[in-house]
Scaffold this motif. Sequence first.
Motif, PDB file in Angstrom:
ATOM      1  N   SER A  25      -2.043  -4.554   1.150  1.00  0.00           N
ATOM      2  CA  SER A  25      -0.755  -4.152   1.720  1.00  0.00           C
ATOM      3  C   SER A  25       0.358  -5.081   1.237  1.00  0.00           C
ATOM      4  CB  SER A  25      -0.849  -4.171   3.243  1.00  0.00           C
ATOM      5  OG  SER A  25       0.385  -3.843   3.821  1.00  0.00           O
ATOM      6  N   ASP A  26       0.084  -6.381   1.176  1.00  0.00           N
ATOM      7  CA  ASP A  26       1.077  -7.345   0.686  1.00  0.00           C
ATOM      8  C   ASP A  26       1.416  -7.071  -0.781  1.00  0.00           C
ATOM      9  OD1 ASP A  26       1.006  -8.563   3.162  1.00  0.00           O
ATOM     10  OD2 ASP A  26      -0.127 -10.322   2.485  1.00  0.00           O
ATOM     11  N   ILE A  27       0.403  -6.725  -1.569  1.00  0.00           N
ATOM     12  CA  ILE A  27       0.626  -6.414  -2.980  1.00  0.00           C
ATOM     13  C   ILE A  27       1.513  -5.187  -3.113  1.00  0.00           C
ATOM     14  CG2 ILE A  27      -0.510  -5.611  -5.100  1.00  0.00           C
ATOM     15  CD1 ILE A  27      -2.906  -7.449  -4.281  1.00  0.00           C
ATOM     16  N   ARG A  28       1.209  -4.145  -2.363  1.00  0.00           N
ATOM     17  CA  ARG A  28       2.025  -2.913  -2.412  1.00  0.00           C
ATOM     18  C   ARG A  28       3.444  -3.172  -1.926  1.00  0.00           C
ATOM     19  NH1 ARG A  28       0.382   2.276  -1.323  1.00  0.00           N
ATOM     20  NH2 ARG A  28       2.303   2.731  -2.413  1.00  0.00           N
ATOM     21  N   ALA A  29       3.601  -4.047  -0.949  1.00  0.00           N
ATOM     22  CA  ALA A  29       4.942  -4.352  -0.441  1.00  0.00           C
ATOM     23  C   ALA A  29       5.776  -5.083  -1.496  1.00  0.00           C
ATOM     24  CB  ALA A  29       4.842  -5.188   0.833  1.00  0.00           C
ATOM     25  N   GLU A  36      -1.496   3.326  -4.336  1.00  0.00           N
ATOM     26  CA  GLU A  36      -2.649   2.884  -3.532  1.00  0.00           C
ATOM     27  C   GLU A  36      -3.882   2.759  -4.427  1.00  0.00           C
ATOM     28  OE1 GLU A  36      -4.317   1.599  -0.012  1.00  0.00           O
ATOM     29  OE2 GLU A  36      -2.284   2.370  -0.134  1.00  0.00           O
ATOM     30  N   GLN A  37      -4.054   3.721  -5.324  1.00  0.00           N
ATOM     31  CA  GLN A  37      -5.203   3.706  -6.229  1.00  0.00           C
ATOM     32  C   GLN A  37      -5.116   2.531  -7.210  1.00  0.00           C
ATOM     33  OE1 GLN A  37      -5.881   7.334  -8.347  1.00  0.00           O
ATOM     34  NE2 GLN A  37      -7.721   6.581  -9.346  1.00  0.00           N
ATOM     35  N   ASP A  38      -3.929   2.252  -7.726  1.00  0.00           N
ATOM     36  CA  ASP A  38      -3.743   1.106  -8.628  1.00  0.00           C
ATOM     37  C   ASP A  38      -4.207  -0.180  -7.941  1.00  0.00           C
ATOM     38  OD1 ASP A  38      -2.508   2.630 -10.651  1.00  0.00           O
ATOM     39  OD2 ASP A  38      -0.478   2.181  -9.910  1.00  0.00           O
ATOM     40  N   VAL A  39      -3.763  -0.359  -6.727  1.00  0.00           N
ATOM     41  CA  VAL A  39      -4.062  -1.585  -5.992  1.00  0.00           C
ATOM     42  C   VAL A  39      -5.547  -1.674  -5.639  1.00  0.00           C
ATOM     43  CG1 VAL A  39      -3.576  -2.836  -3.850  1.00  0.00           C
ATOM     44  CG2 VAL A  39      -1.712  -1.797  -5.125  1.00  0.00           C
ATOM     45  N   SER A  40      -6.122  -0.570  -5.206  1.00  0.00           N
ATOM     46  CA  SER A  40      -7.534  -0.617  -4.791  1.00  0.00           C
ATOM     47  C   SER A  40      -8.476  -0.774  -5.982  1.00  0.00           C
ATOM     48  CB  SER A  40      -7.904   0.619  -3.969  1.00  0.00           C
ATOM     49  OG  SER A  40      -7.768   1.781  -4.742  1.00  0.00           O
ATOM     50  N   SER A  41      -7.998  -0.517  -7.204  1.00  0.00           N
ATOM     51  CA  SER A  41      -8.868  -0.652  -8.374  1.00  0.00           C
ATOM     52  C   SER A  41      -8.706  -1.993  -9.091  1.00  0.00           C
ATOM     53  CB  SER A  41      -8.616   0.500  -9.352  1.00  0.00           C
ATOM     54  OG  SER A  41      -7.334   0.380  -9.930  1.00  0.00           O
ATOM     55  N   LEU A  42      -7.882  -2.885  -8.544  1.00  0.00           N
ATOM     56  CA  LEU A  42      -7.699  -4.181  -9.182  1.00  0.00           C
ATOM     57  C   LEU A  42      -9.022  -4.944  -9.255  1.00  0.00           C
ATOM     58  CD1 LEU A  42      -4.374  -5.277  -7.484  1.00  0.00           C
ATOM     59  CD2 LEU A  42      -4.702  -4.729  -9.906  1.00  0.00           C
ATOM     60  N   LYS A  43      -9.262  -5.580 -10.399  1.00  0.00           N
ATOM     61  CA  LYS A  43     -10.520  -6.282 -10.620  1.00  0.00           C
ATOM     62  C   LYS A  43     -10.426  -7.773 -10.325  1.00  0.00           C
ATOM     63  CE  LYS A  43     -12.107  -2.996 -14.090  1.00  0.00           C
ATOM     64  NZ  LYS A  43     -11.127  -1.982 -13.817  1.00  0.00           N
ATOM     65  N   GLY A  44      -9.237  -8.276 -10.182  1.00  0.00           N
ATOM     66  CA  GLY A  44      -9.064  -9.698  -9.907  1.00  0.00           C
ATOM     67  C   GLY A  44      -7.631 -10.125 -10.154  1.00  0.00           C
ATOM     68  N   GLN A  62       5.761 -15.684 -15.642  1.00  0.00           N
ATOM     69  CA  GLN A  62       6.507 -15.327 -14.432  1.00  0.00           C
ATOM     70  C   GLN A  62       5.657 -14.441 -13.528  1.00  0.00           C
ATOM     71  OE1 GLN A  62       9.609 -16.360 -13.233  1.00  0.00           O
ATOM     72  NE2 GLN A  62       8.784 -15.370 -11.408  1.00  0.00           N
ATOM     73  N   ALA A  63       4.931 -13.501 -14.124  1.00  0.00           N
ATOM     74  CA  ALA A  63       4.030 -12.647 -13.337  1.00  0.00           C
ATOM     75  C   ALA A  63       2.980 -13.502 -12.630  1.00  0.00           C
ATOM     76  CB  ALA A  63       3.363 -11.605 -14.235  1.00  0.00           C
ATOM     77  N   GLN A  64       2.463 -14.507 -13.326  1.00  0.00           N
ATOM     78  CA  GLN A  64       1.465 -15.403 -12.735  1.00  0.00           C
ATOM     79  C   GLN A  64       2.036 -16.112 -11.516  1.00  0.00           C
ATOM     80  OE1 GLN A  64      -1.914 -16.230 -14.058  1.00  0.00           O
ATOM     81  NE2 GLN A  64      -1.943 -16.796 -11.911  1.00  0.00           N
ATOM     82  N   ARG A  65       3.243 -16.627 -11.636  1.00  0.00           N
ATOM     83  CA  ARG A  65       3.870 -17.319 -10.495  1.00  0.00           C
ATOM     84  C   ARG A  65       4.083 -16.356  -9.321  1.00  0.00           C
ATOM     85  NH1 ARG A  65       6.587 -19.843 -14.780  1.00  0.00           N
ATOM     86  NH2 ARG A  65       8.374 -18.434 -14.619  1.00  0.00           N
ATOM     87  N   ASP A  66       4.551 -15.144  -9.625  1.00  0.00           N
ATOM     88  CA  ASP A  66       4.773 -14.149  -8.572  1.00  0.00           C
ATOM     89  C   ASP A  66       3.469 -13.770  -7.874  1.00  0.00           C
ATOM     90  OD1 ASP A  66       7.448 -14.179  -9.300  1.00  0.00           O
ATOM     91  OD2 ASP A  66       7.394 -12.234 -10.308  1.00  0.00           O
ATOM     92  N   VAL A  67       2.430 -13.562  -8.672  1.00  0.00           N
ATOM     93  CA  VAL A  67       1.125 -13.194  -8.116  1.00  0.00           C
ATOM     94  C   VAL A  67       0.589 -14.330  -7.249  1.00  0.00           C
ATOM     95  CG1 VAL A  67      -1.303 -12.775  -8.716  1.00  0.00           C
ATOM     96  CG2 VAL A  67       0.514 -11.487  -9.870  1.00  0.00           C
ATOM     97  N   ASP A  68       0.671 -15.563  -7.746  1.00  0.00           N
ATOM     98  CA  ASP A  68       0.192 -16.708  -6.963  1.00  0.00           C
ATOM     99  C   ASP A  68       0.920 -16.804  -5.623  1.00  0.00           C
ATOM    100  OD1 ASP A  68      -1.660 -17.458  -8.898  1.00  0.00           O
ATOM    101  OD2 ASP A  68      -0.337 -18.978  -9.797  1.00  0.00           O
ATOM    102  N   ALA A  69       2.209 -16.514  -5.629  1.00  0.00           N
ATOM    103  CA  ALA A  69       3.001 -16.584  -4.391  1.00  0.00           C
ATOM    104  C   ALA A  69       2.545 -15.534  -3.382  1.00  0.00           C
ATOM    105  CB  ALA A  69       4.481 -16.409  -4.700  1.00  0.00           C
ATOM    106  N   VAL A  70       2.180 -14.359  -3.858  1.00  0.00           N
ATOM    107  CA  VAL A  70       1.738 -13.292  -2.951  1.00  0.00           C
ATOM    108  C   VAL A  70       0.296 -13.524  -2.491  1.00  0.00           C
ATOM    109  CG1 VAL A  70       1.226 -10.827  -2.785  1.00  0.00           C
ATOM    110  CG2 VAL A  70       3.353 -11.579  -3.831  1.00  0.00           C
ATOM    111  N   LEU A  71      -0.557 -13.933  -3.411  1.00  0.00           N
ATOM    112  CA  LEU A  71      -1.973 -14.094  -3.052  1.00  0.00           C
ATOM    113  C   LEU A  71      -2.208 -15.263  -2.104  1.00  0.00           C
ATOM    114  CD1 LEU A  71      -3.898 -13.406  -6.385  1.00  0.00           C
ATOM    115  CD2 LEU A  71      -3.308 -11.820  -4.552  1.00  0.00           C
ATOM    116  N   LYS A  72      -1.480 -16.348  -2.273  1.00  0.00           N
ATOM    117  CA  LYS A  72      -1.638 -17.519  -1.417  1.00  0.00           C
ATOM    118  C   LYS A  72      -3.113 -17.944  -1.307  1.00  0.00           C
ATOM    119  CE  LYS A  72       2.264 -15.945   1.255  1.00  0.00           C
ATOM    120  NZ  LYS A  72       2.613 -15.132   2.398  1.00  0.00           N
TER     121      LYS A  72
END
Length: 80
Positions: A25-29, A36-44, A62-72
């Motif tokens: 849900s955080d990723i989609r936000a 929904e399918q894109d997010v549920s099929s993520l491999k890592g 930049q994508a790496q920094r953004d992803v790290d911020a969301v994943l926590k």
Amino acid sequence: MENSAATKTSENTQDNAEGHKALLSDIRAKWDKFSEQDVSSLKGKDDLVSKVSAKYDIKPDQAQRDVDAVLKGRKIGASA
């Protein structure tokens, strides 16, 4: 007498499922271009970084920094 180890395992599985659902849900936000399918099929995490970089036309660092911020520190995928 109740098997407390089995109960704890069941509770942990439920907590993990709820945590994973919250993560998706955080990723989609954050990245609303993902379905929904894109997010549920993520491999890592690397898969998410790659897709964020491509879909939003931003540099991988930049994508790496953004992803790290969301994943926590949370994990994506089957091992989550």
